[in-house]
Design a protein around this motif. Sequence first.
Motif, PDB file in Angstrom:
ATOM      1  N   ARG A  85       0.831  -1.203   0.000  1.00 15.43           N
ATOM      2  CA  ARG A  85       0.000   0.000   0.000  1.00 15.43           C
ATOM      3  C   ARG A  85       0.869   1.257   0.000  1.00 15.43           C
ATOM      4  N   ILE A  86       1.906   1.266   0.798  1.00 15.84           N
ATOM      5  CA  ILE A  86       2.803   2.418   0.849  1.00 15.84           C
ATOM      6  C   ILE A  86       3.444   2.651  -0.513  1.00 15.84           C
ATOM      7  N   ALA A  87       3.812   1.573  -1.185  1.00 23.07           N
ATOM      8  CA  ALA A  87       4.467   1.678  -2.492  1.00 23.07           C
ATOM      9  C   ALA A  87       3.585   2.373  -3.527  1.00 23.07           C
ATOM     10  N   ARG A  88       2.271   2.307  -3.367  1.00 23.22           N
ATOM     11  CA  ARG A  88       1.339   2.922  -4.328  1.00 23.22           C
ATOM     12  C   ARG A  88       1.136   4.417  -4.077  1.00 23.22           C
ATOM     13  N   THR A  89       1.781   4.957  -3.064  1.00 20.34           N
ATOM     14  CA  THR A  89       1.538   6.343  -2.683  1.00 20.34           C
ATOM     15  C   THR A  89       2.762   7.219  -2.931  1.00 20.34           C
ATOM     16  N   SER A  90       2.555   8.522  -2.765  1.00 20.45           N
ATOM     17  CA  SER A  90       3.673   9.458  -2.848  1.00 20.45           C
ATOM     18  C   SER A  90       3.960  10.090  -1.502  1.00 20.45           C
ATOM     19  N   VAL A  91       2.986  10.054  -0.595  1.00 19.97           N
ATOM     20  CA  VAL A  91       3.126  10.710   0.704  1.00 19.97           C
ATOM     21  C   VAL A  91       2.600   9.803   1.813  1.00 19.97           C
ATOM     22  N   CYS A  92       3.333   9.781   2.921  1.00 16.93           N
ATOM     23  CA  CYS A  92       2.862   9.118   4.141  1.00 16.93           C
ATOM     24  C   CYS A  92       2.512  10.224   5.137  1.00 16.93           C
ATOM     25  N   VAL A  93       1.262  10.274   5.540  1.00 19.60           N
ATOM     26  CA  VAL A  93       0.805  11.248   6.523  1.00 19.60           C
ATOM     27  C   VAL A  93       0.647  10.507   7.846  1.00 19.60           C
ATOM     28  N   VAL A  94       1.365  10.967   8.859  1.00 21.37           N
ATOM     29  CA  VAL A  94       1.305  10.335  10.174  1.00 21.37           C
ATOM     30  C   VAL A  94       0.432  11.186  11.076  1.00 21.37           C
ATOM     31  N   TYR A  95      -0.624  10.587  11.617  1.00 22.11           N
ATOM     32  CA  TYR A  95      -1.440  11.305  12.598  1.00 22.11           C
ATOM     33  C   TYR A  95      -0.705  11.225  13.924  1.00 22.11           C
ATOM     34  N   LEU A  96      -0.206  12.356  14.382  1.00 22.68           N
ATOM     35  CA  LEU A  96       0.653  12.397  15.562  1.00 22.68           C
ATOM     36  C   LEU A  96      -0.175  12.541  16.845  1.00 22.68           C
ATOM     37  N   SER A  97       0.001  11.590  17.734  1.00 26.49           N
ATOM     38  CA  SER A  97      -0.680  11.581  19.026  1.00 26.49           C
ATOM     39  C   SER A  97       0.203  10.830  20.018  1.00 26.49           C
ATOM     40  N   ASP A  98      -0.210  10.799  21.268  1.00 22.98           N
ATOM     41  CA  ASP A  98       0.525   9.999  22.248  1.00 22.98           C
ATOM     42  C   ASP A  98       0.557   8.533  21.824  1.00 22.98           C
ATOM     43  N   ASN A  99      -0.523   8.090  21.203  1.00 23.01           N
ATOM     44  CA  ASN A  99      -0.608   6.692  20.763  1.00 23.01           C
ATOM     45  C   ASN A  99       0.393   6.389  19.657  1.00 23.01           C
ATOM     46  N   THR A 100       0.493   7.271  18.649  1.00 22.99           N
ATOM     47  CA  THR A 100       1.424   7.010  17.554  1.00 22.99           C
ATOM     48  C   THR A 100       2.861   7.128  18.018  1.00 22.99           C
ATOM     49  N   ALA A 101       3.108   8.014  18.959  1.00 22.67           N
ATOM     50  CA  ALA A 101       4.471   8.200  19.465  1.00 22.67           C
ATOM     51  C   ALA A 101       5.002   6.914  20.088  1.00 22.67           C
ATOM     52  N   GLN A 102       4.097   6.067  20.588  1.00 25.33           N
ATOM     53  CA  GLN A 102       4.495   4.835  21.258  1.00 25.33           C
ATOM     54  C   GLN A 102       4.326   3.588  20.389  1.00 25.33           C
ATOM     55  N   SER A 103       3.818   3.752  19.174  1.00 24.13           N
ATOM     56  CA  SER A 103       3.480   2.603  18.335  1.00 24.13           C
ATOM     57  C   SER A 103       4.673   2.097  17.535  1.00 24.13           C
ATOM     58  N   ASP A 104       5.000   0.824  17.710  1.00 25.93           N
ATOM     59  CA  ASP A 104       6.046   0.194  16.908  1.00 25.93           C
ATOM     60  C   ASP A 104       5.618   0.084  15.447  1.00 25.93           C
ATOM     61  N   TRP A 105       4.322  -0.113  15.199  1.00 23.22           N
ATOM     62  CA  TRP A 105       3.836  -0.222  13.824  1.00 23.22           C
ATOM     63  C   TRP A 105       3.962   1.107  13.089  1.00 23.22           C
ATOM     64  N   VAL A 106       3.624   2.204  13.759  1.00 14.68           N
ATOM     65  CA  VAL A 106       3.767   3.518  13.115  1.00 14.68           C
ATOM     66  C   VAL A 106       5.235   3.772  12.799  1.00 14.68           C
ATOM     67  N   ARG A 107       6.112   3.477  13.735  1.00 14.23           N
ATOM     68  CA  ARG A 107       7.554   3.649  13.493  1.00 14.23           C
ATOM     69  C   ARG A 107       7.975   2.835  12.271  1.00 14.23           C
ATOM     70  N   TRP A 108       7.511   1.585  12.186  1.00 15.13           N
ATOM     71  CA  TRP A 108       7.863   0.737  11.050  1.00 15.13           C
ATOM     72  C   TRP A 108       7.326   1.327   9.743  1.00 15.13           C
ATOM     73  N   GLU A 109       6.074   1.804   9.747  1.00 12.31           N
ATOM     74  CA  GLU A 109       5.478   2.390   8.542  1.00 12.31           C
ATOM     75  C   GLU A 109       6.241   3.632   8.092  1.00 12.31           C
ATOM     76  N   VAL A 110       6.668   4.450   9.034  1.00  6.96           N
ATOM     77  CA  VAL A 110       7.458   5.643   8.705  1.00  6.96           C
ATOM     78  C   VAL A 110       8.804   5.214   8.110  1.00  6.96           C
ATOM     79  N   ASP A 111       9.480   4.287   8.767  1.00 10.73           N
ATOM     80  CA  ASP A 111      10.767   3.799   8.258  1.00 10.73           C
ATOM     81  C   ASP A 111      10.615   3.214   6.857  1.00 10.73           C
ATOM     82  N   LYS A 112       9.564   2.431   6.615  1.00  7.60           N
ATOM     83  CA  LYS A 112       9.322   1.828   5.310  1.00  7.60           C
ATOM     84  C   LYS A 112       9.030   2.908   4.270  1.00  7.60           C
ATOM     85  N   SER A 113       8.264   3.912   4.635  1.00  6.36           N
ATOM     86  CA  SER A 113       7.958   5.008   3.710  1.00  6.36           C
ATOM     87  C   SER A 113       9.228   5.725   3.283  1.00  6.36           C
TER      88      SER A 113
END
Length: 154
Positions: A85-113
């Motif tokens: 899914r990330i490969a089909r896009t041009s931009v990764c938008v991260v919704y920043l919250s206390d939850n995302t700051a602690q999420s290993d999945w969000v970190r992985w998605e950002v790194d992959k992007s």
Amino acid sequence: MGGGSNGRWSTLGDISALEKKAKETLQSGKRNVFISFATEDINEVNLLRAQAKNEKSDIEFNDHSVREPYNSERAEYIKQKIAERIARTSVCVVYLSDNTAQSDWVRWEVDKSVELGKKVIAVHAKDGYHGPRPEWITRHNIKIVPWAGLSSEL
């Protein structure tokens, strides 16, 4: 395969319809976006998605993010599907919250992007984000903007 079409398109119209839809998407000027977020923030993210569909809004994008969690306990399979899914896009938008700051999945998605050469932008609600800054924001030099400022960054 079903429908008795022997695995072929049932009509030339099927191909034409797909081609028309692809052209409309490309010509619409909308960016293809992957939204990275923690599951706990789904209501806020759905508001962002709805705003992008509102004709009066200046935020426009085609959402390629995951709407429902993948039904798998296998992390590698999930990562593969998200990476597609990330490969089909041009931009990764991260919704920043206390939850995302602690999420290993969000970190992985950002790194992959970043690995795939995608632009990454972090957005926060109008009252701002006041929690600890995730290390991945600093490491990747990610710009943080208010939700209202997203359209100018896309």
